[in-house]
Design an enzyme around this catalytic site. Structure first.
Site, short mmCIF file in Angstrom:
data_model
loop_
_atom_site.label_atom_id
_atom_site.label_comp_id
_atom_site.label_asym_id
_atom_site.label_seq_id
_atom_site.Cartn_x
_atom_site.Cartn_y
_atom_site.Cartn_z
CG HIS A 98 -7.62 -0.61 0.10
ND1 HIS A 98 -6.75 -1.25 1.29
CD2 HIS A 98 -8.67 -0.72 0.67
CE1 HIS A 98 -7.37 -1.22 2.56
NE2 HIS A 98 -8.50 -1.30 2.12
CG HIS A 101 -12.89 2.03 0.69
ND1 HIS A 101 -13.49 0.88 0.87
CD2 HIS A 101 -11.78 2.07 1.51
CE1 HIS A 101 -12.80 0.04 1.81
NE2 HIS A 101 -11.81 0.83 2.10
#
Length: 113
Positions: A100, A102
């Site tokens: 993932h 940010h």
């Protein structure tokens, strides 16, 4: 078989989240513990890759889709100025081993690094 990651559960609708982006393979949500005025998370819906290095080697097109989505969200939420962070490994701050990114922006300070 391992337990689904929190991101898989969010993608499946089992855990509520504020969605800010969705495509066939990628989901973007607001971080529930933001470290910047704008703190969004982007991740593949499937947990095929634990980190960005695995993703780059296994599916560079999906990595490119994540980066393009980050730019789109930055354009919408931060005037196009942003920091894109991928943590890789527990000692680097990765707590969910489902790749993932940010997306951080909106007036970053040294404290948000």
């Amino acid at each position: 078989m391992s337990e689904p990651t929190v991101f898989e559960r969010i993608a499946a609708g089992e855990i509520p989240a504020t969605k800010v982006f969705e495509s066939d393979r990628v989901l973007g949500i607001r971080d529930i513990a933001p470290k910047a005025p704008v703190h969004l998370l982007l991740f593949p819906k499937a947990a095929d890759y634990a980190n960005v290095t695995e993703l780059a080697a296994g599916d560079p097109a999906l990595l490119a889709e994540l980066v393009a989505a980050a730019q789109q969200l930055a354009d919408e939420h931060t005037g196009g100025q942003y920091r894109l962070v991928f943590n890789t490994g527990a000692e680097a701050g990765q707590t969910v081993f489902h790749v993932h990114a940010h997306v951080l922006g909106g007036g970053l300070t040294e404290a948000s690094l």
